[in-house]
Enzyme design. Sequence first.
Site, PDB file in Angstrom:
ATOM      1  N   HIS A   1      36.002  38.754  27.805  1.00 43.56           N
ATOM      2  CA  HIS A   1      36.405  37.890  28.916  1.00 43.56           C
ATOM      3  C   HIS A   1      35.982  38.529  30.245  1.00 43.56           C
ATOM      4  O   HIS A   1      35.393  37.859  31.097  1.00 43.56           O
ATOM      5  CB  HIS A   1      37.923  37.674  28.859  1.00 43.56           C
ATOM      6  CG  HIS A   1      38.429  36.683  29.841  1.00 43.56           C
ATOM      7  ND1 HIS A   1      39.036  37.065  31.015  1.00 43.56           N
ATOM      8  CD2 HIS A   1      38.416  35.329  29.837  1.00 43.56           C
ATOM      9  CE1 HIS A   1      39.390  35.974  31.685  1.00 43.56           C
ATOM     10  NE2 HIS A   1      39.023  34.905  30.996  1.00 43.56           N
ATOM     11  N   ASP A   2      36.264  39.825  30.417  1.00 43.46           N
ATOM     12  CA  ASP A   2      35.825  40.544  31.623  1.00 43.46           C
ATOM     13  C   ASP A   2      34.309  40.467  31.773  1.00 43.46           C
ATOM     14  O   ASP A   2      33.791  40.244  32.864  1.00 43.46           O
ATOM     15  CB  ASP A   2      36.221  42.026  31.553  1.00 43.46           C
ATOM     16  CG  ASP A   2      37.686  42.276  31.812  1.00 43.46           C
ATOM     17  OD1 ASP A   2      38.391  41.354  32.258  1.00 43.46           O
ATOM     18  OD2 ASP A   2      38.135  43.419  31.567  1.00 43.46           O
TER      19      ASP A   2
END
Length: 180
Positions: free
Chosen positions: A115-116
């Site tokens: 996600h990052d």
Amino acid sequence: MNKLGISLAGAALSGVVALSSATPALAGPAGADRTAPKASTVSANPQATAAVSRAQKLKRLNQLTEKYGMPLWENTRVKWQDGHDKYRFDWSTDGCSGVTDNPGGFHFWESCARHDFGYRNYKKMHEFSRAHKKRVDDSFHYDMQSVCKRQWGPYSQAQRKGCLKVAKKYYDAVRALGHL
């Protein structure tokens, strides 16, 4: 996320994890890598660092952040750790941004790291739109759901249900607090 977003997400998710009735998960595999990678992003092979166009980099980023793209992302991350990343992506991560990567024993670190990866790289390319945010957030939710299904398999319906509930809370938090 900015500090306010991290604080709000941390507060919201801390309550969810504390109130979760899910029982702790079994420990992950022995020797499992739970730390952020430290390898260089520049390959020693000059041909591997050949110029990549913006369109090629964006296409690869789209592939790596697709809903079903976790295996490709994992393989590409291993190559980066070995010093091969012709796209020069930003692989930095803080895991689950101020909340536990392992809520109730559910192993969400890789989901949070991917996600990052999506947020950071779309932002660096100035391509972070509502559509890309939703796409990355939806992939994040799918990845966590996959963890719940793999981790518990057919063994405990209650544990899997608890894991899916926590995954939904994490997803709701990034949908509400993630920044464009």
